[in-house]
Design a protein around this motif. Structure first.
Motif, PDB file in Angstrom:
ATOM      1  N   ARG A 201     -23.057 -15.697   7.764  1.00  0.00           N
ATOM      2  CA  ARG A 201     -22.182 -16.732   7.727  1.00  0.00           C
ATOM      3  C   ARG A 201     -21.119 -16.699   8.900  1.00  0.00           C
ATOM      4  O   ARG A 201     -20.915 -17.559   9.661  1.00  0.00           O
ATOM      5  CB  ARG A 201     -21.360 -16.710   6.343  1.00  0.00           C
ATOM      6  N   ILE A 202     -20.743 -15.435   9.275  1.00  0.00           N
ATOM      7  CA  ILE A 202     -19.993 -15.299  10.310  1.00  0.00           C
ATOM      8  C   ILE A 202     -20.466 -15.465  11.584  1.00  0.00           C
ATOM      9  O   ILE A 202     -20.021 -16.361  12.625  1.00  0.00           O
ATOM     10  CB  ILE A 202     -19.228 -13.715  10.600  1.00  0.00           C
ATOM     11  N   PHE A 203     -21.816 -15.303  11.769  1.00  0.00           N
ATOM     12  CA  PHE A 203     -22.625 -15.489  13.201  1.00  0.00           C
ATOM     13  C   PHE A 203     -22.876 -16.982  12.791  1.00  0.00           C
ATOM     14  O   PHE A 203     -22.844 -17.585  14.141  1.00  0.00           O
ATOM     15  CB  PHE A 203     -24.079 -14.723  12.852  1.00  0.00           C
ATOM     16  N   GLU A 204     -23.119 -17.576  11.879  1.00  0.00           N
ATOM     17  CA  GLU A 204     -23.181 -19.115  11.889  1.00  0.00           C
ATOM     18  C   GLU A 204     -22.083 -19.922  12.308  1.00  0.00           C
ATOM     19  O   GLU A 204     -22.149 -20.816  13.340  1.00  0.00           O
ATOM     20  CB  GLU A 204     -23.700 -19.531  10.587  1.00  0.00           C
ATOM     21  N   GLU A 205     -20.850 -19.329  11.789  1.00  0.00           N
ATOM     22  CA  GLU A 205     -19.441 -20.096  12.357  1.00  0.00           C
ATOM     23  C   GLU A 205     -19.194 -20.005  13.849  1.00  0.00           C
ATOM     24  O   GLU A 205     -18.671 -20.919  14.469  1.00  0.00           O
ATOM     25  CB  GLU A 205     -18.440 -19.583  11.461  1.00  0.00           C
TER      26      GLU A 205
ATOM     27  N   LEU B 163     -10.830 -17.004  21.890  1.00  0.00           N
ATOM     28  CA  LEU B 163     -12.147 -17.498  21.718  1.00  0.00           C
ATOM     29  C   LEU B 163     -12.679 -17.550  19.979  1.00  0.00           C
ATOM     30  O   LEU B 163     -13.478 -18.354  19.792  1.00  0.00           O
ATOM     31  CB  LEU B 163     -13.183 -16.844  22.390  1.00  0.00           C
ATOM     32  N   VAL B 164     -12.490 -16.740  19.350  1.00  0.00           N
ATOM     33  CA  VAL B 164     -12.834 -16.305  18.101  1.00  0.00           C
ATOM     34  C   VAL B 164     -12.336 -17.428  17.122  1.00  0.00           C
ATOM     35  O   VAL B 164     -11.029 -17.377  17.027  1.00  0.00           O
ATOM     36  CB  VAL B 164     -12.644 -15.125  17.644  1.00  0.00           C
ATOM     37  N   PRO B 165     -13.138 -18.425  16.414  1.00  0.00           N
ATOM     38  CA  PRO B 165     -12.447 -19.258  15.435  1.00  0.00           C
ATOM     39  C   PRO B 165     -11.925 -18.524  14.259  1.00  0.00           C
ATOM     40  O   PRO B 165     -12.630 -18.758  13.299  1.00  0.00           O
ATOM     41  CB  PRO B 165     -13.684 -20.189  15.308  1.00  0.00           C
ATOM     42  N   TRP B 166     -10.995 -18.060  14.290  1.00  0.00           N
ATOM     43  CA  TRP B 166     -10.315 -17.078  13.085  1.00  0.00           C
ATOM     44  C   TRP B 166     -10.060 -18.080  12.069  1.00  0.00           C
ATOM     45  O   TRP B 166     -10.482 -17.627  10.879  1.00  0.00           O
ATOM     46  CB  TRP B 166      -9.002 -16.721  13.616  1.00  0.00           C
ATOM     47  N   GLN B 167      -9.548 -19.168  12.025  1.00  0.00           N
ATOM     48  CA  GLN B 167      -9.196 -20.031  10.776  1.00  0.00           C
ATOM     49  C   GLN B 167     -10.532 -20.484  10.232  1.00  0.00           C
ATOM     50  O   GLN B 167     -10.688 -20.494   8.962  1.00  0.00           O
ATOM     51  CB  GLN B 167      -8.253 -21.064  11.262  1.00  0.00           C
ATOM     52  N   ARG B 168     -11.442 -20.634  11.042  1.00  0.00           N
ATOM     53  CA  ARG B 168     -12.826 -21.283  10.507  1.00  0.00           C
ATOM     54  C   ARG B 168     -13.421 -19.976   9.792  1.00  0.00           C
ATOM     55  O   ARG B 168     -14.088 -20.591   8.762  1.00  0.00           O
ATOM     56  CB  ARG B 168     -13.663 -21.691  11.843  1.00  0.00           C
ATOM     57  N   LEU B 169     -13.362 -19.114  10.252  1.00  0.00           N
ATOM     58  CA  LEU B 169     -13.845 -17.947   9.526  1.00  0.00           C
ATOM     59  C   LEU B 169     -13.269 -17.443   8.124  1.00  0.00           C
ATOM     60  O   LEU B 169     -13.945 -17.295   7.203  1.00  0.00           O
ATOM     61  CB  LEU B 169     -13.865 -16.536  10.393  1.00  0.00           C
ATOM     62  N   LEU B 170     -11.855 -17.582   8.645  1.00  0.00           N
ATOM     63  CA  LEU B 170     -11.180 -17.518   7.303  1.00  0.00           C
ATOM     64  C   LEU B 170     -11.426 -18.235   6.005  1.00  0.00           C
ATOM     65  O   LEU B 170     -11.551 -17.929   4.847  1.00  0.00           O
ATOM     66  CB  LEU B 170      -9.633 -17.243   7.380  1.00  0.00           C
TER      67      LEU B 170
ATOM     68  N   ALA C 294     -21.257 -23.851  20.089  1.00  0.00           N
ATOM     69  CA  ALA C 294     -21.829 -25.183  20.412  1.00  0.00           C
ATOM     70  C   ALA C 294     -21.011 -26.289  20.643  1.00  0.00           C
ATOM     71  O   ALA C 294     -21.262 -26.995  21.246  1.00  0.00           O
ATOM     72  CB  ALA C 294     -22.723 -25.305  18.959  1.00  0.00           C
ATOM     73  N   GLU C 295     -19.975 -26.314  19.781  1.00  0.00           N
ATOM     74  CA  GLU C 295     -19.093 -27.437  19.977  1.00  0.00           C
ATOM     75  C   GLU C 295     -18.173 -27.211  21.417  1.00  0.00           C
ATOM     76  O   GLU C 295     -17.797 -28.217  21.738  1.00  0.00           O
ATOM     77  CB  GLU C 295     -17.784 -27.217  19.143  1.00  0.00           C
ATOM     78  N   ARG C 296     -18.267 -26.109  21.743  1.00  0.00           N
ATOM     79  CA  ARG C 296     -17.742 -25.856  23.353  1.00  0.00           C
ATOM     80  C   ARG C 296     -18.657 -25.984  24.398  1.00  0.00           C
ATOM     81  O   ARG C 296     -18.552 -25.842  25.582  1.00  0.00           O
ATOM     82  CB  ARG C 296     -16.875 -24.803  23.522  1.00  0.00           C
ATOM     83  N   GLY C 297     -20.220 -26.212  23.830  1.00  0.00           N
ATOM     84  CA  GLY C 297     -21.277 -26.426  24.849  1.00  0.00           C
ATOM     85  C   GLY C 297     -21.850 -25.114  25.298  1.00  0.00           C
ATOM     86  O   GLY C 297     -22.526 -25.159  26.265  1.00  0.00           O
TER      87      GLY C 297
END
Length: 144
Positions: free
Chosen positions: A123-127, A30-37, A133-136
């Motif tokens: 920034r982590i919280f926002e990502e 579930l966590v968007p790891w690449q996006r956070l990195l 949000a993208e998953r609804g």
């Protein structure tokens, strides 16, 4: 091919999947790891190349450790001990004790201070919110 340790072999052959293992497997997905990195990497030791001393712990590992700390409400020393004690946590973080050690409590503290200094926790919280949000789904500030 990397050979597994006796502890890893014993852990893999157990019959029951623990709640911790199930939770960490779900969070891994579930966590968007690449996006956070991508969001955090410019602030994570941008000028460490060519310097003396130990190389910094990879950002992906430190980020996973930071999430463990938040999810389980552990102090730095308690988190270090928990990772040593729990095969499920070591697997989640990607640490093989036969090759490497767990980052010590001071390293964990410095990483948290780095996140705070550069406002990266926001920034982590926002990502994560953007990913949800993208998953609804949507998340607001609060406690678990």
């Amino acid at each position: 091919m990397k050979q597994i340790t006796f502890a890893q072999a014993e852990h893999q052959n157990k019959k029951k999947v623990t709640r911790r293992e199930r939770f960490l497997a779900e969070m891994n997905v579930l966590v968007p790891w690449q996006r956070l990195l991508d969001a955090l990497s410019p602030s994570y030791y941008p000028d460490a190349a060519g310097k003396r001393g130990r190389p910094p712990t990879p950002l992906d590992r430190m980020l996973r450790i930071y999430f463990l700390q938040q999810w389980y409400g552990l102090a730095d020393e308690a988190l270090e001990d928990a990772i040593y004690d729990s095969q499920a946590m070591r697997d989640f973080v990607g640490i093989d004790l036969s090759i490497e050690s767990v980052p010590d409590a001071t390293t964990l503290l410095r990483f948290r201070h780095l996140l705070e200094r550069h406002s990266l926790t926001q920034r982590i919280f926002e990502e994560i919110n953007a990913s949800l949000a993208e998953r609804g789904l949507f998340m607001r500030e609060g406690t678990i």
